[in-house]
Design a protein around this motif. Structure first.
Motif, PDB file in Angstrom:
ATOM      1  N   UNK A 120      -7.077  -7.484  -0.546  1.00  0.00           N
ATOM      2  CA  UNK A 120      -8.279  -8.311  -0.534  1.00  0.00           C
ATOM      3  C   UNK A 120      -9.533  -7.444  -0.499  1.00  0.00           C
ATOM      4  N   UNK A 121      -9.514  -6.400   0.302  1.00  0.00           N
ATOM      5  CA  UNK A 121     -10.663  -5.500   0.402  1.00  0.00           C
ATOM      6  C   UNK A 121     -10.973  -4.857  -0.948  1.00  0.00           C
ATOM      7  N   UNK A 122      -9.930  -4.379  -1.643  1.00  0.00           N
ATOM      8  CA  UNK A 122     -10.140  -3.737  -2.941  1.00  0.00           C
ATOM      9  C   UNK A 122     -10.796  -4.695  -3.919  1.00  0.00           C
ATOM     10  N   UNK A 123     -10.322  -5.939  -3.947  1.00  0.00           N
ATOM     11  CA  UNK A 123     -10.761  -6.862  -4.992  1.00  0.00           C
ATOM     12  C   UNK A 123     -12.033  -7.615  -4.630  1.00  0.00           C
ATOM     13  N   UNK A 124     -12.253  -7.878  -3.342  1.00  0.00           N
ATOM     14  CA  UNK A 124     -13.419  -8.666  -2.938  1.00  0.00           C
ATOM     15  C   UNK A 124     -14.598  -7.778  -2.546  1.00  0.00           C
ATOM     16  N   UNK A 125     -14.346  -6.755  -1.749  1.00  0.00           N
ATOM     17  CA  UNK A 125     -15.443  -5.903  -1.270  1.00  0.00           C
ATOM     18  C   UNK A 125     -15.796  -4.834  -2.299  1.00  0.00           C
ATOM     19  N   UNK A 126     -14.780  -4.097  -2.755  1.00  0.00           N
ATOM     20  CA  UNK A 126     -15.038  -3.035  -3.720  1.00  0.00           C
ATOM     21  C   UNK A 126     -15.136  -3.553  -5.145  1.00  0.00           C
ATOM     22  N   UNK A 127     -14.459  -4.652  -5.438  1.00  0.00           N
ATOM     23  CA  UNK A 127     -14.457  -5.191  -6.794  1.00  0.00           C
ATOM     24  C   UNK A 127     -13.706  -4.335  -7.783  1.00  0.00           C
ATOM     25  N   UNK A 128     -12.747  -3.530  -7.291  1.00  0.00           N
ATOM     26  CA  UNK A 128     -12.024  -2.620  -8.172  1.00  0.00           C
ATOM     27  C   UNK A 128     -10.662  -3.168  -8.551  1.00  0.00           C
ATOM     28  N   UNK A 129     -10.238  -2.838  -9.741  1.00  0.00           N
ATOM     29  CA  UNK A 129      -8.877  -3.165 -10.178  1.00  0.00           C
ATOM     30  C   UNK A 129      -7.906  -2.042  -9.850  1.00  0.00           C
ATOM     31  N   UNK A 130      -8.446  -0.900  -9.392  1.00  0.00           N
ATOM     32  CA  UNK A 130      -7.642   0.316  -9.248  1.00  0.00           C
ATOM     33  C   UNK A 130      -7.010   0.395  -7.864  1.00  0.00           C
ATOM     34  N   UNK A 131      -5.953  -0.416  -7.683  1.00  0.00           N
ATOM     35  CA  UNK A 131      -5.207  -0.399  -6.427  1.00  0.00           C
ATOM     36  C   UNK A 131      -3.715  -0.438  -6.738  1.00  0.00           C
ATOM     37  N   UNK A 132      -2.982   0.427  -6.092  1.00  0.00           N
ATOM     38  CA  UNK A 132      -1.523   0.376  -6.127  1.00  0.00           C
ATOM     39  C   UNK A 132      -1.019   1.041  -4.859  1.00  0.00           C
ATOM     40  N   UNK A 133       0.299   1.224  -4.749  1.00  0.00           N
ATOM     41  CA  UNK A 133       0.833   1.758  -3.492  1.00  0.00           C
ATOM     42  C   UNK A 133       2.114   2.530  -3.758  1.00  0.00           C
ATOM     43  N   UNK A 134       2.547   3.275  -2.732  1.00  0.00           N
ATOM     44  CA  UNK A 134       3.692   4.152  -2.934  1.00  0.00           C
ATOM     45  C   UNK A 134       5.001   3.400  -3.086  1.00  0.00           C
ATOM     46  N   UNK A 135       5.014   2.100  -2.810  1.00  0.00           N
ATOM     47  CA  UNK A 135       6.197   1.298  -3.086  1.00  0.00           C
ATOM     48  C   UNK A 135       6.536   1.245  -4.561  1.00  0.00           C
ATOM     49  N   UNK A 379      -5.517  -6.608 -13.644  1.00  0.00           N
ATOM     50  CA  UNK A 379      -4.577  -5.566 -13.238  1.00  0.00           C
ATOM     51  C   UNK A 379      -5.131  -4.166 -13.491  1.00  0.00           C
ATOM     52  N   UNK A 380      -4.773  -3.255 -12.601  1.00  0.00           N
ATOM     53  CA  UNK A 380      -5.206  -1.868 -12.734  1.00  0.00           C
ATOM     54  C   UNK A 380      -4.053  -0.945 -13.063  1.00  0.00           C
ATOM     55  N   UNK A 381      -4.232   0.321 -12.811  1.00  0.00           N
ATOM     56  CA  UNK A 381      -3.216   1.331 -13.100  1.00  0.00           C
ATOM     57  C   UNK A 381      -2.078   1.278 -12.079  1.00  0.00           C
ATOM     58  N   UNK A 382      -0.893   1.638 -12.533  1.00  0.00           N
ATOM     59  CA  UNK A 382       0.225   1.808 -11.612  1.00  0.00           C
ATOM     60  C   UNK A 382       0.036   3.096 -10.812  1.00  0.00           C
ATOM     61  N   UNK A 383       0.893   3.311  -9.821  1.00  0.00           N
ATOM     62  CA  UNK A 383       0.680   4.366  -8.829  1.00  0.00           C
ATOM     63  C   UNK A 383       0.479   5.746  -9.453  1.00  0.00           C
TER      64      UNK A 383
END
Length: 748
Positions: A120-135, A379-383
């Motif tokens: 939520x923080x990435x998309x609402x506060x930062x407005x970025x699509x560039x989020x992924x995770x080590x999963x 959607x943004x980049x994968x990890x």
């Protein structure tokens, strides 16, 4: 801290074993004791779980924010200064280069509340699509294959208690004897009940030693192996024709693809003999029920989705999916690897396992968040792609709960990319190798110091409980998001959307997930405490469904099938109680209108539009980097029992380090003889991406054409310096499990 027993869960693997915490006699922390009432581990704990309190010590963990000084060193700072620096660094980058120049990288160890808040923080506060995770590096291939075959991905579509009662388990690319030791109890009970175990692994691991049949294919050939088994199923007349006709689609094309992989051809590719192939088919098909369980071996490949899909096809062709005590399942790795990808920190997903590209999903989640759906980025980049773009397209990064300097493929390149950032902020428990490169490091709470939920490999949502007060100077990740939202919100009071109370965050997560595939709306903290966890999907409201033993209720009430976005979600939202801690009048989860959760999926129908599973025809293709004259050997990587993931925490525990003090290169005696290496001699392993050096461990438990390295260590023994970032076209999983290398003796 009160002098009481706190029931909670281990901070490590996806079993999420139950444990009790009690105050240590000297008042400096907690001690772990058996918690026999939790059904997953029934009191059993591995060495990592028993020693988990060691990382709570101020001597090994972070207790103060750190900022990069003008001289280049990390020095202690106040929370206000550290948060201001992060807000300034992220805000400046966003203003100068655009929102997508700011990246966010999460972790599969974050609680559901943190994962939800981070997305939520990435998309609402930062407005970025560039989020992924080590999963993404864990089980994304299995998730993709399960989604396209069944319409829904949940690690295990049945509880662990079903495993000992089936007739045969094929365990593919998994070594739970070292990765999750309490799981071995289920294998032992399977064999005591007359069932059989087939293990597929290029190494004769501790788990393979328990097998009735061990198949040792060449790394990266699991796809050919599964196709060869399916060929034999058809050729020997073992297909369940009625099941295929009534519950699946796509069989004709899949059968044709499998028949091109005749046993002798598969033997040449894999090194597994035709008699062994026939024995595996017989053991799998003769009992009345059977399972295939995969792990990182077949999944961490550039064809991982197709490889897992081939094993699913084997289950479907034999009627071993969506039936009692049968099915395909994935043994999730990280502690919250399942929940971590369900609630929004993955590049292409929104909470509730909704697709970011689905207009109805965007509208629903935006409504919960109080924003315009059109403002949500796509959607943004994968990890790996995100990490590869650091320092160029992505100029600043906020990272929580991950250590990609050790865990990412082509790690030296990733480290170089991280060093090239304009700004890096890391939230972690310890000063990991990645945190040591940051401009700001924030010390955050860990498992015993915070309350929150995780979702284990069965899809069982669990409640971790706070057992002690964190050290002064340590705050929670939820507090970090709240404070950064206040600083980056431009006076819009965005921090109100980021509460610091985990139960309040979970209440919002329930609303955001309502009606989605991973529907948590009927789950409350009180239910989790009283019921030892609740299996999703668990929608709020509605009549009681059939008992868990009878399998899931109709798909339209469980979230396991298609739903009308407006009607189902509105009904679920309307049914949510005002008190987020209670599901019904007394919170006991037994009154009419309370959903019991769904331990077993797909018994009535699959989560597809027509309720049928999808065969997906696949064909064998080689690893992305085959051996050649220059690099003639295959490297595969994995874990050892005393360390966990990148080792950032376990390498700080004396007892675990004594058991596994450092990296090694496992190689066959014939390979060692050609190299002139003896046991313990330093050996260099060289790939096209770099060079690693570690002591030789010589054993006949590995194929002569293969070497193995564990990936828990940094420095010159870092296995991921060597690994290949070739990506699966569907899951974007890197090919950790097979790359071409050469060996060199290291002379003094």
């Amino acid at each position: 801290m009160q002098n009481t027993v706190t029931p909670t869960h281990c901070p490590y693997c996806a079993l999420q074993c139950g444990m009790n915490l009690t105050p240590a006699p000297d008042g400096t922390g907690v001690e772990v004791s058996e918690r026999a009432d939790f059904p997953v581990n029934r009191g059993a704990l591995c060495g990592k779980g028993r020693t988990a309190p060691a990382v709570l010590s101020p001597a090994v963990r972070l207790t103060s924010p750190l900022v990069r000084s003008e001289g280049g060193a990390l020095v202690p700072a106040s929370w206000g200064e550290a948060l201001d620096r992060i807000a300034e660094g992220l805000g400046r980058t966003r203003a100068e280069y655009g929102a997508d120049a700011v990246g966010v990288f999460g972790g599969g160890g974050l609680t559901n509340e943190k994962a939800y808040g981070l997305g939520k923080f990435a998309r609402v506060v930062l407005g970025t699509s560039q989020i992924d995770y080590n999963g993404r590096f864990c089980m994304s291939s299995a998730a993709a294959a399960g989604g396209r075959a069944f319409g829904l991905d949940r690690g295990l579509p049945f509880p662990l208690e079903d495993i000992p009662r089936t007739g045969c388990v094929i365990l593919v690319g998994s070594n739970p004897a070292e990765t999750m030791p309490p799981f071995l109890r289920y294998i032992t009970e399977l064999k005591e009940n007359g069932g059989t175990l087939v293990v597929v692994d290029p190494r004769r691991t501790r788990t393979a030693e328990q097998a009735d049949l061990h198949l040792a294919p060449r790394p990266g050939t699991d796809l050919a192996l599964a196709l060869g088994l399916l060929h034999l199923v058809v050729a020997e007349g073992r297909t369940d024709e009625a099941y295929v006709r009534e519950r699946t689609v796509g069989w004709e094309e899949t059968r044709a693809a499998a028949m091109a992989h005749w046993p002798e051809y598969v033997e040449r590719i894999t090194g597994v003999s035709v008699p062994e192939l026939r024995a595996a088919v017989r053991m799998f098909c003769e009992p009345g029920a059977a399972m295939v369980l995969t792990a990182r071996g077949p999944e961490q490949q550039a064809k991982g989705t197709d490889t897992v899909g081939a094993w699913i096809n084997l289950c479907l062709a034999t009627g071993r999916a969506g039936r009692p005590l049968s099915g395909y399942g994935c043994l999730t790795g990280q502690g919250n690897g399942q929940g971590g990808r369900e609630h929004g920190q993955k590049a292409d997903q929104l909470p509730g396992y909704r697709k970011l590209t689905d207009p109805a999903a965007r509208a629903h989640v935006a409504g919960v968040w109080g924003v315009d759906p059109d403002t949500l980025p796509g959607p943004g980049r994968s990890a790996y792609e995100l990490l590869d773009a650091l320092g160029t397209d992505i100029r600043a990064l906020l990272l929580m709960g991950s250590n990609p300097v050790v865990s990412a493929p082509r790690a030296a390149h990733v480290e170089e990319r991280i060093r090239s950032l304009d700004f890096l902020a890391v939230c972690d428990v310890v000063l990991s190798e990645t945190a040591a490169l940051a401009d700001v490091v924030l010390p955050v709470t860990q498992w015993a110091e915070e309350t929150g939920t995780t979702t284990n490999l069965e899809g069982r949502v669990l409640l971790r409980r706070r057992a002690l007060t964190p050290p002064e100077g340590v705050r929670s990740d939820l507090e970090v998001l709240h404070e950064l939202a206040a600083r980056l919100g431009g006076g819009r009071n965005l921090e109100k959307g980021f509460p610091t109370d985990p139960e309040e965050v979970f209440a919002e997560l329930r609303r955001a997930s309502a009606g989605g595939p991973a529907d948590y709306s009927g789950i409350t903290y009180r239910r989790l405490a009283e019921e030892n966890g609740v299996f999703w999907p668990c929608p709020a409201g509605g009549p009681p469904t059939p008992s868990a033993a009878d399998g899931p209720p109709a798909a339209d009430s469980t979230g396991t099938g298609p739903v009308d976005a407006a009607d189902a979600e509105d009904a679920a939202l309307d049914a949510l109680p005002d008190d987020p801690a209670r599901a019904d009048g007394d919170g006991d989860g037994t009154e009419a209108g309370v959903h019991p959760g769904t331990p077993r999926l797909f018994l009535d129908r699959f989560a597809t539009e027509d309720g049928r599973a999808r065969f997906v025809p696949v064909s064998y293709r080689a690893v992305a980097e085959e051996p050649d004259d220059e690099y003639p050997v295959l490297l595969t990587t994995g874990r050892v029992v005393a360390q966990y993931q990148s080792g950032a925490q376990t390498r700080r525990v004396d007892e675990l380090n004594a058991a596994a003090p450092g990296p090694f290169v496992e190689l066959h005696p014939r390979l060692a003889e050609r190299l002139g290496a003896a046991e313990g001699d330093p050996v260099a392993v060289v790939s096209r991406r770099g060079r690693a050096v570690a002591p030789a461990r010589i054993t006949t438990a590995i194929r002569p054409d293969t070497v193995f390295m564990p990936f828990h260590w940094a420095g010159e023994g870092r296995a991921n310096t060597l690994t290949n970032p070739a990506l699966d076209p569907v899951s974007r999983m890197p090919e950790f499990k097979a790359c071409a290398v050469r060996l060199e003796a290291v002379r003094p």
